[in-house]
Design an enzyme around this catalytic site. Structure first.
Site, PDB file in Angstrom:
ATOM      1  N   PRO A  92       0.860  -1.068  -0.071  1.00  0.00           N
ATOM      2  CA  PRO A  92       0.018   0.054  -0.142  1.00  0.00           C
ATOM      3  C   PRO A  92       0.828   1.538   0.018  1.00  0.00           C
ATOM      4  O   PRO A  92       0.290   2.392  -0.446  1.00  0.00           O
ATOM      5  CB  PRO A  92      -0.806  -0.146   1.431  1.00  0.00           C
ATOM      6  N   GLU A 119       0.033  -9.045   8.243  1.00  0.00           N
ATOM      7  CA  GLU A 119       0.271  -7.694   8.588  1.00  0.00           C
ATOM      8  C   GLU A 119       1.376  -6.912   7.603  1.00  0.00           C
ATOM      9  O   GLU A 119       1.261  -5.795   7.575  1.00  0.00           O
ATOM     10  CB  GLU A 119       0.641  -7.428  10.083  1.00  0.00           C
ATOM     11  N   ARG A 156      -1.570  -6.069 -21.870  1.00  0.00           N
ATOM     12  CA  ARG A 156      -2.390  -5.458 -23.293  1.00  0.00           C
ATOM     13  C   ARG A 156      -1.321  -4.678 -24.052  1.00  0.00           C
ATOM     14  O   ARG A 156      -1.664  -4.568 -25.254  1.00  0.00           O
ATOM     15  CB  ARG A 156      -3.500  -4.419 -22.456  1.00  0.00           C
ATOM     16  N   ASP A 171      -7.031   3.654 -25.653  1.00  0.00           N
ATOM     17  CA  ASP A 171      -7.783   3.567 -24.368  1.00  0.00           C
ATOM     18  C   ASP A 171      -7.761   4.935 -23.787  1.00  0.00           C
ATOM     19  O   ASP A 171      -7.118   5.946 -23.863  1.00  0.00           O
ATOM     20  CB  ASP A 171      -7.103   2.573 -23.477  1.00  0.00           C
TER      21      ASP A 171
END
Length: 252
Positions: A92, A119, A156, A171
Site C-alpha cells: 500500500p 500484517e 495489453r 484507451d
C-alpha cells in the site's frame, strides 16, 4: 514476456490469467506466466512462512527466508532465457499504479510480482525488489488481486496480446484523456441514434468528432486530467469552445 508471481494462493490466478485474452496470449506464446507458492520453500518442518514481529505488535509478518529462496529458484530457472527484469512488491505504500506505469512495465522482458499477506513483510524482503506498487489508498487482504490488475493492464501493451496494437493506445488515459463514445449496429436502437458523422464515411470529420468528444467527456467527468494532458493546438482550441459551451457567461 515472462511473468513470475510469488503467492501463498496460486489457485487464485487461474481464473483470471488463464481465461480470455491473457489466457489466449499464453496459448499463443506471447506470455509465459508462472505462479510459485513460496510456502514450498520454507525450511521449517511446519511449513510456516510468517512469524511475530520483533518488538511486539499486532499481526504476523512474512519471513524473509521463503521469499529469498523462491526468488533464487526463479533466477536459476530463467537465467538462460530472460533477464532478471523488474521485481515488484505489492504494498500500500508503493507507487500508485496507472496507465503510464503499465506501459512502462510492458517494455520489460521479465516481471516478478511478490504478493504479501498478513500484517506485512520482513523489511529485508525489500532488498530483493526494484519496485513497490499500490493500486490506491486502501488495503486489501493480500497482494494477489492487485497483482492480477497490474498484470492484466500491463500485458495489453505487449505486442501480439491484443492483436491490434492501436487498441491499447486509444484507451482511456493512454493519451491523457478519457476515451470518446463508441457505437455499433444497429444505427437506430429504440429511438437512440448513432451520431450521423460516424456513418458519414468522412474520416477527417470522424477524427475531429472523436477528439472533441474525448475532450468533452474528460472535461465533464475528469477535469483533473486536463491539467497534465499534452494537447495539440487544435485540441486546446476545441477545449476552449467546450468550456464556453458549459458556461457561456464566462468572459474570454
Amino acid at each position: 514476456m515472462r511473468i513470475d508471481i510469488l503467492s501463498l494462493f496460486p489457485d487464485m490466478f487461474q481464473a483470471t490469467l488463464g481465461e480470455s485474452i491473457v489466457g489466449k496470449a499464453q496459448d499463443n506464446g506471447f506470455l509465459d506466466i508462472k505462479v510459485t507458492d513460496f510456502r514450498d520453500y520454507t525450511d521449517n518442518k511446519h511449513n510456516r512462512v510468517d512469524d511475530t514481529p520483533f518488538g511486539g505488535g499486532a499481526g504476523m509478518l512474512l519471513q524473509a527466508q521463503p521469499i529469498f529462496d523462491a526468488m533464487a529458484a526463479i533466477d536459476e530457472e530463467t537465467k538462460d532465457r530472460y533477464p532478471k527484469g523488474r521485481v515488484i512488491l505489492m504494498d500500500p505504500a508503493g507507487r500508485r499504479f496507472d496507465q503510464d506505469y503499465a506501459q512502462e512495465l510492458s517494455q520489460e522482458e521479465h516481471l516478478t510480482f511478490i504478493c504479501g499477506h498478513y500484517e506485512g513483510y520482513d523489511e529485508r524482503i525489500r532488498s530483493l525488489v526494484t519496485d513497490e506498487a499500490s493500486l490506491g489508498d486502501y488495503v486489501l487482504t493480500g497482494g494477489e488481486l492487485a497483482a492480477m490488475v497490474m498484470i492484466d493492464a500491463t500485458v495489453r501493451f505487449v505486442p501480439g496480446v491484443l492483436g491490434n496494437m492501436s487498441s491499447p493506445m486509444g484507451d482511456s488515459f493512454s493519451n491523457g484523456l478519457l476515451e470518446y463514445p463508441q457505437y455499433t449496429r444497429p444505427a437506430d436502437f429504440r429511438g437512440m441514434k448513432v451520431p450521423e458523422v460516424l456513418t458519414s464515411g468522412n474520416h477527417q470529420k470522424i477524427k475531429e468528432w472523436r477528439q472533441r468528444e474525448a475532450l468533452r467527456r474528460t472535461l465533464e467527468r475528469r477535469p483533473d486530467l486536463l491539467k497534465t494532458a499534452k494537447l495539440t493546438r487544435e485540441q486546446r482550441l476545441m477545449l476552449e469552445d467546450l468550456k464556453l459551451d458549459q458556461d457561456p457567461d464566462v468572459p474570454d
